[in-house]
Design a protein around this motif. Sequence first.
Motif, mmCIF file in Angstrom:
data_model
loop_
_atom_site.group_PDB
_atom_site.id
_atom_site.type_symbol
_atom_site.label_atom_id
_atom_site.label_comp_id
_atom_site.label_asym_id
_atom_site.label_seq_id
_atom_site.Cartn_x
_atom_site.Cartn_y
_atom_site.Cartn_z
ATOM 1 N N PHE A 17 0.901 -1.176 -0.021
ATOM 2 C CA PHE A 17 0.110 0.036 -0.022
ATOM 3 C C PHE A 17 0.787 1.212 -0.048
ATOM 4 O O PHE A 17 0.134 2.138 -0.060
ATOM 5 C CB PHE A 17 -1.075 -0.189 1.164
ATOM 6 C CG PHE A 17 -2.029 -1.194 1.206
ATOM 7 C CD1 PHE A 17 -3.331 -0.851 0.652
ATOM 8 C CD2 PHE A 17 -1.610 -2.216 1.900
ATOM 9 C CE1 PHE A 17 -3.994 -1.857 0.495
ATOM 10 C CE2 PHE A 17 -2.670 -3.371 1.932
ATOM 11 C CZ PHE A 17 -3.720 -2.988 1.296
ATOM 12 N N LEU A 21 0.430 3.820 -2.781
ATOM 13 C CA LEU A 21 -1.062 4.036 -3.526
ATOM 14 C C LEU A 21 -1.670 5.129 -2.833
ATOM 15 O O LEU A 21 -1.717 5.564 -1.593
ATOM 16 C CB LEU A 21 -1.788 2.698 -3.100
ATOM 17 C CG LEU A 21 -1.278 1.326 -3.575
ATOM 18 C CD1 LEU A 21 -2.130 0.333 -3.303
ATOM 19 C CD2 LEU A 21 -1.032 1.576 -5.200
ATOM 20 N N THR A 22 -2.356 5.794 -3.468
ATOM 21 C CA THR A 22 -3.351 6.803 -2.938
ATOM 22 C C THR A 22 -4.560 6.128 -2.189
ATOM 23 O O THR A 22 -4.556 4.836 -2.417
ATOM 24 C CB THR A 22 -4.131 7.737 -3.923
ATOM 25 O OG1 THR A 22 -5.064 6.896 -4.691
ATOM 26 C CG2 THR A 22 -2.996 8.300 -5.014
ATOM 27 N N PRO A 23 -5.163 6.638 -1.260
ATOM 28 C CA PRO A 23 -6.237 6.223 -0.522
ATOM 29 C C PRO A 23 -7.129 5.627 -1.563
ATOM 30 O O PRO A 23 -7.686 4.333 -1.301
ATOM 31 C CB PRO A 23 -6.807 7.154 0.203
ATOM 32 C CG PRO A 23 -5.775 8.213 0.524
ATOM 33 C CD PRO A 23 -4.934 8.159 -0.687
ATOM 34 N N ALA A 48 -5.786 2.310 -2.993
ATOM 35 C CA ALA A 48 -5.779 1.417 -2.020
ATOM 36 C C ALA A 48 -6.938 0.660 -1.526
ATOM 37 O O ALA A 48 -7.195 -0.497 -1.380
ATOM 38 C CB ALA A 48 -5.325 2.060 -0.395
ATOM 39 N N ASP A 49 -8.036 1.511 -1.687
ATOM 40 C CA ASP A 49 -9.543 1.008 -1.516
ATOM 41 C C ASP A 49 -9.813 -0.050 -2.668
ATOM 42 O O ASP A 49 -10.730 -0.988 -2.546
ATOM 43 C CB ASP A 49 -10.505 2.325 -1.606
ATOM 44 C CG ASP A 49 -10.478 2.689 -0.410
ATOM 45 O OD1 ASP A 49 -9.743 2.372 0.657
ATOM 46 O OD2 ASP A 49 -11.053 4.073 -0.318
ATOM 47 N N MET A 88 -7.951 -4.941 -3.946
ATOM 48 C CA MET A 88 -8.428 -6.314 -4.381
ATOM 49 C C MET A 88 -9.179 -6.616 -5.942
ATOM 50 O O MET A 88 -9.369 -7.843 -6.143
ATOM 51 C CB MET A 88 -9.426 -6.822 -3.210
ATOM 52 C CG MET A 88 -8.989 -6.760 -1.844
ATOM 53 S SD MET A 88 -7.328 -7.582 -1.448
ATOM 54 C CE MET A 88 -8.093 -9.195 -1.371
#
Lengths: 126, 126, 126, 126
Positions: free
Chosen positions: A46, A49-51, A54-55, A58
């Motif tokens: 992570f 990664l930007t938030p 990151a979301d 998956m």
Amino acid sequence: MSELDVAGLQRRLAEFAASREWQAYHTPKNLAAALSVEAAELLEIFQWLTPQEADRVMEDPDTAHRVADEVADVLAYLLQFCGAVGVDPLVALAAKIDRNERRFPVGRPPGRAARVSEEGDRHSSE
Amino acid sequence: MSELDVAGLQRRLAEFAASREWQAYHTPKNLAAALSVEAAELLEIFQWLTPQEADRVMEDPDTAHRVADEVADVLAYLLQFCGAVGVDPLVALAAKIDRNERRFPVGRPPGRAARVSEEGDRHSSE
Amino acid sequence: MSELDVAGLQRRLAEFAASREWQAYHTPKNLAAALSVEAAELLEIFQWLTPQEADRVMEDPDTAHRVADEVADVLAYLLQFCGAVGVDPLVALAAKIDRNERRFPVGRPPGRAARVSEEGDRHSSE
Amino acid sequence: MSELDVAGLQRRLAEFAASREWQAYHTPKNLAAALSVEAAELLEIFQWLTPQEADRVMEDPDTAHRVADEVADVLAYLLQFCGAVGVDPLVALAAKIDRNERRFPVGRPPGRAARVSEEGDRHSSE
């Protein structure tokens, strides 16, 4: 599957280590270090990664597999550490949630709660 | 106690966070960072101890409490991370043990096994 | 101030530890663990912040002091680790930048570069 | 070499990142996470070693190279973090040593000193 609980997985991990003669390496100090290293490997996925990215982590099958794999490593070392020091992780967590329900009034963000908490306790995570 | 399993603890953690409006903070990236921080706090207890001192760490009641408390923090963030990304940690660990039983021949120390493993895979912990 | 360089700070740290008889604790393994713990304490400051909040972290004087303090701890253990194993950190970093200038073509984001790099090398950070 | 000091290395790192358009990734939060990940990679080298094996870690050329390489990574992210938040790491460390010389009486082991210190301050490393 009958072994899909914490106690069953702990048994499998202990048998795995014993049959390979790895117990000598599995001291509390070494297992705490290994746990910390594996948690960092999960974070590594992570780190850039930007938030928002990151979301969605998956959605990519390779990354999803890597995440599950690092989760498994963290849990493996946590359970082996608990076996080495004789702590039941589920009992420890249940006791902690009990304490936190008394300590943290509803409605504060974690950072604020942590700062308040630090006045009486150095563990910012409580 | 009926809630003393992983799914029950995950529910309690989710309710705890929801009732305090902490979910906005509990992104996968933040939870991975928090998990890593808590694992380091567990390691901190051991960092200056000899292996012999580390093996007796639970004989001191204050330190034993601190160890259990950090174990609870690590498990709490691991379960909340798993909730955020949709990974079942018990399934992930069972799958990993299955793979490792095929991959690691009996009789090698972890370091040696890790080095061999790295030829085909960057995860030294597998 | 004449001591405000890496070698001078390393000398002060070594004298500080020696005069308190802490050298026995300052093994390479313990110092690597302590370095990792301090790096996590720096990360802890940021763990619940949005990227925007994190960018303004130095505007609060208390947090700014805490950041500088954790930076000092990380550097202190890094320099003491380097002293214990005989690595010159500035030489090591200069050599690494030299290698990276050859290895990373201009114009790729770190994640992409890391993935490409991993085909030949397990260190995703190179 | 004229660039073999902290300021010179910071300049080279900044130019390296700028010419590859990596600055957008190099936020304070991301750099703190990356620093923590690299420190864990250094610890990984030592995690299964006995103290005696850890003391001889530089005798194996491959491991010695790996140690130097991880030291370089830790220093690289520490310097880039400091650049991002505007902290001078040498000044921060000199100030910390000054404080510690006043705070820590000579003759106590780190663990004992840390416990005493925690009564007035949550940073066990001070």
